[in-house]
Design a protein around this motif. Structure first.
Motif, PDB file in Angstrom:
ATOM      1  N   ARG A   1      12.024   0.262  -4.524  1.00  0.00           N
ATOM      2  CA  ARG A   1      11.211   0.789  -3.426  1.00  0.00           C
ATOM      3  C   ARG A   1       9.727   0.605  -3.728  1.00  0.00           C
ATOM      4  NH1 ARG A   1      12.342   6.361  -0.457  1.00  0.00           N
ATOM      5  NH2 ARG A   1      13.668   5.029   0.776  1.00  0.00           N
ATOM      6  N   LEU A   2       9.327   0.816  -4.972  1.00  0.00           N
ATOM      7  CA  LEU A   2       7.930   0.606  -5.361  1.00  0.00           C
ATOM      8  C   LEU A   2       7.492  -0.806  -4.969  1.00  0.00           C
ATOM      9  CD1 LEU A   2       6.320   1.438  -8.807  1.00  0.00           C
ATOM     10  CD2 LEU A   2       5.830  -0.650  -7.611  1.00  0.00           C
ATOM     11  N   TYR A   3       8.295  -1.804  -5.343  1.00  0.00           N
ATOM     12  CA  TYR A   3       7.917  -3.190  -5.047  1.00  0.00           C
ATOM     13  C   TYR A   3       8.070  -3.546  -3.570  1.00  0.00           C
ATOM     14  CZ  TYR A   3       6.891  -4.393  -9.846  1.00  0.00           C
ATOM     15  OH  TYR A   3       6.304  -4.458 -11.077  1.00  0.00           O
ATOM     16  N   ARG A   4       8.883  -2.810  -2.848  1.00  0.00           N
ATOM     17  CA  ARG A   4       8.959  -3.030  -1.399  1.00  0.00           C
ATOM     18  C   ARG A   4       7.674  -2.515  -0.736  1.00  0.00           C
ATOM     19  NH1 ARG A   4      10.990   0.173   2.429  1.00  0.00           N
ATOM     20  NH2 ARG A   4      12.391   1.312   1.065  1.00  0.00           N
ATOM     21  N   LEU A   5       7.183  -1.355  -1.208  1.00  0.00           N
ATOM     22  CA  LEU A   5       5.966  -0.771  -0.631  1.00  0.00           C
ATOM     23  C   LEU A   5       4.700  -1.462  -1.146  1.00  0.00           C
ATOM     24  CD1 LEU A   5       7.002   2.984  -0.838  1.00  0.00           C
ATOM     25  CD2 LEU A   5       6.830   1.572   1.230  1.00  0.00           C
ATOM     26  N   PHE A   6       4.715  -1.843  -2.400  1.00  0.00           N
ATOM     27  CA  PHE A   6       3.565  -2.506  -3.032  1.00  0.00           C
ATOM     28  C   PHE A   6       4.093  -3.720  -3.793  1.00  0.00           C
ATOM     29  CE2 PHE A   6       2.392   1.996  -2.683  1.00  0.00           C
ATOM     30  CZ  PHE A   6       1.225   1.881  -1.943  1.00  0.00           C
ATOM     31  N   PRO A   7       4.151  -4.876  -3.134  1.00  0.00           N
ATOM     32  CA  PRO A   7       4.772  -6.070  -3.727  1.00  0.00           C
ATOM     33  C   PRO A   7       4.131  -6.548  -5.028  1.00  0.00           C
ATOM     34  CG  PRO A   7       4.361  -6.387  -1.383  1.00  0.00           C
ATOM     35  CD  PRO A   7       3.713  -5.104  -1.770  1.00  0.00           C
ATOM     36  N   ALA A   8       2.891  -6.161  -5.267  1.00  0.00           N
ATOM     37  CA  ALA A   8       2.202  -6.548  -6.497  1.00  0.00           C
ATOM     38  C   ALA A   8       1.305  -5.402  -6.942  1.00  0.00           C
ATOM     39  CB  ALA A   8       1.374  -7.810  -6.258  1.00  0.00           C
ATOM     40  N   LYS A   9       0.978  -5.390  -8.215  1.00  0.00           N
ATOM     41  CA  LYS A   9       0.104  -4.347  -8.736  1.00  0.00           C
ATOM     42  C   LYS A   9      -1.236  -4.356  -8.011  1.00  0.00           C
ATOM     43  CE  LYS A   9      -1.797  -2.519 -13.040  1.00  0.00           C
ATOM     44  NZ  LYS A   9      -1.880  -2.715 -14.507  1.00  0.00           N
ATOM     45  N   ASP A  10      -1.727  -5.539  -7.668  1.00  0.00           N
ATOM     46  CA  ASP A  10      -3.011  -5.647  -6.948  1.00  0.00           C
ATOM     47  C   ASP A  10      -2.996  -4.846  -5.647  1.00  0.00           C
ATOM     48  OD1 ASP A  10      -3.894  -7.336  -8.932  1.00  0.00           O
ATOM     49  OD2 ASP A  10      -3.789  -9.157  -7.710  1.00  0.00           O
ATOM     50  N   SER A  11      -1.876  -4.876  -4.931  1.00  0.00           N
ATOM     51  CA  SER A  11      -1.809  -4.140  -3.664  1.00  0.00           C
ATOM     52  C   SER A  11      -1.825  -2.634  -3.910  1.00  0.00           C
ATOM     53  CB  SER A  11      -0.588  -4.549  -2.839  1.00  0.00           C
ATOM     54  OG  SER A  11       0.611  -4.262  -3.522  1.00  0.00           O
ATOM     55  N   LEU A  12      -1.221  -2.181  -4.998  1.00  0.00           N
ATOM     56  CA  LEU A  12      -1.254  -0.759  -5.343  1.00  0.00           C
ATOM     57  C   LEU A  12      -2.659  -0.347  -5.778  1.00  0.00           C
ATOM     58  CD1 LEU A  12       0.206   1.936  -5.725  1.00  0.00           C
ATOM     59  CD2 LEU A  12       0.877   1.151  -8.008  1.00  0.00           C
ATOM     60  N   VAL A  13      -3.322  -1.170  -6.561  1.00  0.00           N
ATOM     61  CA  VAL A  13      -4.694  -0.878  -6.994  1.00  0.00           C
ATOM     62  C   VAL A  13      -5.609  -0.771  -5.777  1.00  0.00           C
ATOM     63  CG1 VAL A  13      -6.697  -1.816  -8.223  1.00  0.00           C
ATOM     64  CG2 VAL A  13      -4.437  -1.887  -9.287  1.00  0.00           C
ATOM     65  N   THR A  14      -5.481  -1.701  -4.849  1.00  0.00           N
ATOM     66  CA  THR A  14      -6.313  -1.677  -3.638  1.00  0.00           C
ATOM     67  C   THR A  14      -6.046  -0.409  -2.821  1.00  0.00           C
ATOM     68  OG1 THR A  14      -6.453  -4.086  -3.559  1.00  0.00           O
ATOM     69  CG2 THR A  14      -6.867  -2.895  -1.496  1.00  0.00           C
ATOM     70  N   ALA A  15      -4.768  -0.070  -2.640  1.00  0.00           N
ATOM     71  CA  ALA A  15      -4.420   1.131  -1.863  1.00  0.00           C
ATOM     72  C   ALA A  15      -4.947   2.391  -2.545  1.00  0.00           C
ATOM     73  CB  ALA A  15      -2.905   1.213  -1.672  1.00  0.00           C
ATOM     74  N   TYR A  16      -4.837   2.456  -3.862  1.00  0.00           N
ATOM     75  CA  TYR A  16      -5.374   3.603  -4.613  1.00  0.00           C
ATOM     76  C   TYR A  16      -6.873   3.731  -4.401  1.00  0.00           C
ATOM     77  CZ  TYR A  16      -8.013   4.597  -8.975  1.00  0.00           C
ATOM     78  OH  TYR A  16      -8.969   4.957  -9.895  1.00  0.00           O
ATOM     79  N   LEU A  17      -7.601   2.632  -4.521  1.00  0.00           N
ATOM     80  CA  LEU A  17      -9.059   2.680  -4.372  1.00  0.00           C
ATOM     81  C   LEU A  17      -9.469   2.980  -2.932  1.00  0.00           C
ATOM     82  CD1 LEU A  17     -10.069  -0.258  -6.742  1.00  0.00           C
ATOM     83  CD2 LEU A  17     -10.492   2.195  -7.113  1.00  0.00           C
TER      84      LEU A  17
END
Length: 189
Positions: A41-57
């Motif tokens: 599910r993590l990778y479905r919502l955020f396919p790459a770490k970069d997308s999670l970093v961007t969403a966090y920021l």
């Protein structure tokens, strides 16, 4: 757990871990463990770490600027608004989890590969600071000339960023207090 709850849990974990330990030091598996969200599910919502970093920021940008804006715009008088910025910073600097500016930290780690939100955050902060002071047309009184100076927002940005950097190295409210004293000099107080 639906996708919205999973997204919130992932962003909460990412914010706590990235801000405390750094983006490069924290892997996706650690975020999965801290959030309790399955890896698939993590990778479905955020396919790459970069997308999670961007969403966090992006989420941190909205929350941080909204909080500062609320505090700074509470007073009606422009000089009081500027002082309120530094009072807000002093409070932030004393929070137990304070680790400096998340955006500068991200840029320090990632350099040119940092998400665009890092640059956008600083542009938004500059705009907020520029909006605190009087419109030049309103500054008819010579005593208000400092408020009408177009370079004032640039100077205030440097003061806020400098105080934040110093506070990251020497935690506590003192850097904000010193920056406020300099801001008052700029305002002719």
């Amino acid at each position: 757990m639906d996708d919205e709850e999973a997204r919130t849990r992932l962003l909460d974990a990412a914010e706590e871990l990235f801000y405390r330990h750094g983006i490069q030091a924290v892997g996706m598996d650690r975020i999965r463990t801290a959030s309790g969200v399955p890896l698939k599910r993590l990778y479905r919502l955020f396919p790459a770490k970069d997308s999670l970093v961007t969403a966090y920021l992006e989420r941190r940008d909205r929350r941080w600027l909204d909080s500062l804006r609320t505090a700074a715009l509470a007073p009606a008088e422009p000089r009081a608004r500027v002082r309120a910025v530094f009072d807000w910073l002093a409070e932030w600097f004393t929070e137990p989890d304070f680790r400096g500016c998340a955006f500068l930290n991200a840029y320090g780690e990632l350099g040119a590969a940092a998400p665009e939100i890092v640059r956008v955050h600083k542009v938004e902060l500059h705009a907020l600071l520029a909006g605190l002071t009087a419109d030049p047309a309103d500054a008819a009184d010579p005593a208000d000339a400092a408020l009408a100076d177009p370079a004032l927002a640039d100077r205030l940005l440097i003061l806020t960023e400098g105080a934040t950097t110093v506070a990251a190295l020497t935690p506590g409210p003192e850097p904000a207090h010193r920056a406020r004293e300099i801001a008052e000099l700029l305002l002719g107080e």
